[in-house]
Design a protein around this motif. Structure first.
Motif, PDB file in Angstrom:
ATOM      1  N   SER A  56       1.168  -1.276  -0.081  1.00  0.00           N
ATOM      2  CA  SER A  56       0.089  -0.147  -0.132  1.00  0.00           C
ATOM      3  C   SER A  56       0.540   1.420   0.022  1.00  0.00           C
ATOM      4  N   LEU A  57       2.312   1.481   0.413  1.00  0.00           N
ATOM      5  CA  LEU A  57       3.265   2.559   0.506  1.00  0.00           C
ATOM      6  C   LEU A  57       2.755   3.215  -1.049  1.00  0.00           C
ATOM      7  N   PRO A  58       3.169   2.726  -1.758  1.00  0.00           N
ATOM      8  CA  PRO A  58       3.013   3.522  -3.200  1.00  0.00           C
ATOM      9  C   PRO A  58       1.260   3.990  -3.206  1.00  0.00           C
ATOM     10  N   LEU A  59       0.477   3.642  -3.239  1.00  0.00           N
ATOM     11  CA  LEU A  59      -0.947   4.722  -3.126  1.00  0.00           C
ATOM     12  C   LEU A  59      -0.833   5.207  -2.248  1.00  0.00           C
ATOM     13  N   ILE A  60       0.033   5.431  -0.891  1.00  0.00           N
ATOM     14  CA  ILE A  60      -0.478   6.040  -0.160  1.00  0.00           C
ATOM     15  C   ILE A  60       0.517   7.210  -0.573  1.00  0.00           C
ATOM     16  N   ALA A  61       1.845   7.341  -1.224  1.00  0.00           N
ATOM     17  CA  ALA A  61       2.439   8.203  -1.361  1.00  0.00           C
ATOM     18  C   ALA A  61       1.830   8.828  -2.760  1.00  0.00           C
ATOM     19  N   LEU A  62       1.288   7.980  -3.672  1.00  0.00           N
ATOM     20  CA  LEU A  62       0.226   9.052  -4.439  1.00  0.00           C
ATOM     21  C   LEU A  62      -1.272   9.740  -4.166  1.00  0.00           C
ATOM     22  N   VAL A  63      -1.788   9.277  -3.391  1.00  0.00           N
ATOM     23  CA  VAL A  63      -2.589  10.164  -2.561  1.00  0.00           C
ATOM     24  C   VAL A  63      -2.571  11.495  -2.142  1.00  0.00           C
ATOM     25  N   SER A  64      -1.059  10.941  -1.145  1.00  0.00           N
ATOM     26  CA  SER A  64      -0.348  12.049  -0.676  1.00  0.00           C
ATOM     27  C   SER A  64       0.029  13.554  -1.706  1.00  0.00           C
ATOM     28  N   ALA A  65       0.491  12.799  -2.374  1.00  0.00           N
ATOM     29  CA  ALA A  65       0.916  14.163  -3.505  1.00  0.00           C
ATOM     30  C   ALA A  65      -0.092  14.941  -4.334  1.00  0.00           C
ATOM     31  N   VAL A  66      -1.327  14.149  -4.224  1.00  0.00           N
ATOM     32  CA  VAL A  66      -2.763  15.086  -4.616  1.00  0.00           C
ATOM     33  C   VAL A  66      -3.070  15.557  -4.281  1.00  0.00           C
ATOM     34  N   LEU A  67      -3.251  15.747  -2.852  1.00  0.00           N
ATOM     35  CA  LEU A  67      -3.654  16.134  -1.401  1.00  0.00           C
ATOM     36  C   LEU A  67      -2.932  17.231  -1.557  1.00  0.00           C
ATOM     37  N   TYR A  68      -1.819  17.272  -1.922  1.00  0.00           N
ATOM     38  CA  TYR A  68      -1.002  17.991  -1.245  1.00  0.00           C
ATOM     39  C   TYR A  68      -0.913  19.371  -2.404  1.00  0.00           C
ATOM     40  N   LEU A  69      -0.772  18.601  -3.644  1.00  0.00           N
ATOM     41  CA  LEU A  69      -1.224  19.451  -4.428  1.00  0.00           C
ATOM     42  C   LEU A  69      -2.536  20.708  -5.262  1.00  0.00           C
ATOM     43  N   ILE A  70      -3.795  19.946  -4.102  1.00  0.00           N
ATOM     44  CA  ILE A  70      -5.031  20.398  -4.330  1.00  0.00           C
ATOM     45  C   ILE A  70      -5.005  21.543  -3.094  1.00  0.00           C
ATOM     46  N   PHE A  71      -4.718  21.263  -2.285  1.00  0.00           N
ATOM     47  CA  PHE A  71      -5.110  22.143  -0.954  1.00  0.00           C
ATOM     48  C   PHE A  71      -3.423  22.853  -0.019  1.00  0.00           C
ATOM     49  N   PHE A  72      -2.576  22.385  -0.031  1.00  0.00           N
ATOM     50  CA  PHE A  72      -1.330  22.662   0.441  1.00  0.00           C
ATOM     51  C   PHE A  72      -0.062  23.685  -0.649  1.00  0.00           C
ATOM     52  N   ALA A  73       0.106  22.915  -1.814  1.00  0.00           N
ATOM     53  CA  ALA A  73       1.065  23.238  -2.559  1.00  0.00           C
ATOM     54  C   ALA A  73       1.088  25.487  -1.870  1.00  0.00           C
ATOM     55  N   GLY A  74       0.143  26.004  -1.822  1.00  0.00           N
ATOM     56  CA  GLY A  74       0.085  27.480  -1.992  1.00  0.00           C
ATOM     57  C   GLY A  74       0.881  28.288  -0.811  1.00  0.00           C
TER      58      GLY A  74
END
Length: 412
Positions: A91-109
């Motif tokens: 499950s680790l790659p899936l965790i990394a992928l979902v985390s990256a998506v959340l970062y780009l949507i909510f935290f990147a700025g």
């Protein structure tokens, strides 16, 4: 009478862990909220909420399977623990992928990527593995051991926050390093002293048979924490880090009211796994829900009155949010009831229905909170509007849950 005394003894043991957790959680919260700036605290709390949600993906929901097996078929624990470890790695790659998506949507700025990644590693991996050891001990009726792990883990976090105050620079990156170290130490403690010593046996046929149910649970858990923590993400996305910090402080105080309720829910879930029909009577159902709402509301009201007379009791940063606490008076009870109702479906093995219900609640919460955040600008109006929002979510949850309880339960 013997069975009732045993239940009372188990609850007192569990609630002792909750009391210890409450004390150290409050100490940890006060130290950290007054060490970081309000904006940084808001970013950390929001990232932590996102990471908790992502952590439900670890092992693709097999933590719930371990809990069921520990509760009902403990002799097979070593076999299913092997499956858990295998699925955790997968499950680790899936965790990394979902985390990256959340970062780009909510935290990147607003937040650099490294502190966010450290928070995800702390919550989604280190703390989630520690929680798994706690869950398994609870399933085995080793409530004292589970309580010890919980108390020591939160105490380690509080110690890390205390040591952090001695740093000259109280920046977000430095704190996330401390946080990862604290959660890593808690995991080592749990594994070294309280992890059940069962010989690992790989039996892939058993894992495949349980995997659909585990995936339903993983999906439901992600949706559950999405609808629980979505407000923090939306406040950051539609507001700003400072507003997110004030909101996170208020909701953290609300969260503290849920700690004793979760101990009760955990024991009730275990009993329902063995006797799914125990809540067939409406009088008992409504009595339990009334008690949960009353205890939760009284807890927040007491805290609000204390802070009214001593606004700086929890520190200068927290004092900015204390006048707003009383405005969220109904939120803890309604929020805790929604969480309790989701636990009932898990106890009866209705995992797919639970996932569907939580998806509906997450969608409704997103719509209602977006409406609130776009309609009001001040923190006071936003917090006051949370009461009807959570009331609507509770009513939706009640309708969906009790319709599902009318269906036959699925035994383990």
């Amino acid at each position: 009478m013997t069975a009732q005394r045993q239940v009372l003894r188990d609850y007192l043991t569990t609630i002792s862990g909750s009391a210890g957790r409450l004390v150290f959680s409050l100490a940890y919260f006060v130290i950290l909220a007054n060490s970081l700036s309000i904006a940084d605290f808001g970013l950390f709390a929001t990232a932590s909420a996102a990471a908790v949600m992502v952590g439900r993906i670890l092992a693709l929901g097999f933590t719930a399977t371990l809990y069921r097996i520990a509760t009902v078929k403990p002799r097979l624990l070593g076999t299913y623990a092997a499956g858990f470890l295998l699925l955790a790695l997968a499950s680790l790659p899936l965790i990394a992928l979902v985390s990256a998506v959340l970062y780009l949507i909510f935290f990147a700025g607003d937040m650099p990527v490294l502190p966010f990644a450290l928070v995800v590693a702390s919550e989604a991996i280190a703390w989630r593995l520690t929680e798994t050891v706690i869950v398994v001990n609870n399933g085995l009726n080793r409530f004292g051991r589970a309580a010890t792990i919980l108390i020591v883990s939160i105490a380690i976090r509080a110690l890390a926050a205390f040591l952090f105050t001695f740093r000259e620079s109280h920046d977000l990156l430095s704190w996330t390093v401390f946080y990862l170290t604290a959660n890593g130490a808690a995991l080592v403690f749990a594994l070294a002293f309280y992890c059940p010593r069962n010989r690992l046996r790989f039996r892939s046929a058993l894992y495949w048979r349980r995997l659909p149910d585990a995936l339903y649970v993983a999906g439901a858990e992600v949706l559950f924490y999405l609808q629980m923590e979505l407000d923090k993400l939306l406040v950051l996305a539609l507001g700003n880090p400072t507003l997110a910090g004030i909101y996170a402080i208020i909701m953290r105080l609300v969260d503290l009211t849920a700690i004793p309720i979760r101990s009760f829910s955990m024991l009730l879930v275990q009993r329902m796994m063995r006797a799914p029909e125990m809540l067939n009577r409406w009088k008992l159902r409504l009595g339990i829900e009334g008690a949960i709402f009353a205890v939760s509301t009284l807890a927040l009201a007491t805290l609000a009155v204390i802070l009214l007379f001593y606004p700086t009791l929890l520190g200068g940063n927290v004092a900015e949010a204390t006048p707003l606490v009383i405005l969220a008076l109904a939120v803890p009870g309604l929020r805790n009831l929604t969480e309790y109702q989701a636990d009932l479906l898990f106890a009866r093995g209705q995992t797919l229905l639970r996932a569907i219900n939580l998806a509906a609640l997450a969608f409704a919460k997103a719509a209602l909170l977006s409406l609130v955040l776009t309609s009001f600008e001040t923190a006071r109006d936003i917090v006051l509007s949370l009461n009807p929002v959570f009331a609507a979510l509770y009513l939706l949850s009640m309708v969906l849950t009790y319709r599902a309880l009318a269906m036959p339960a699925k035994r383990v």
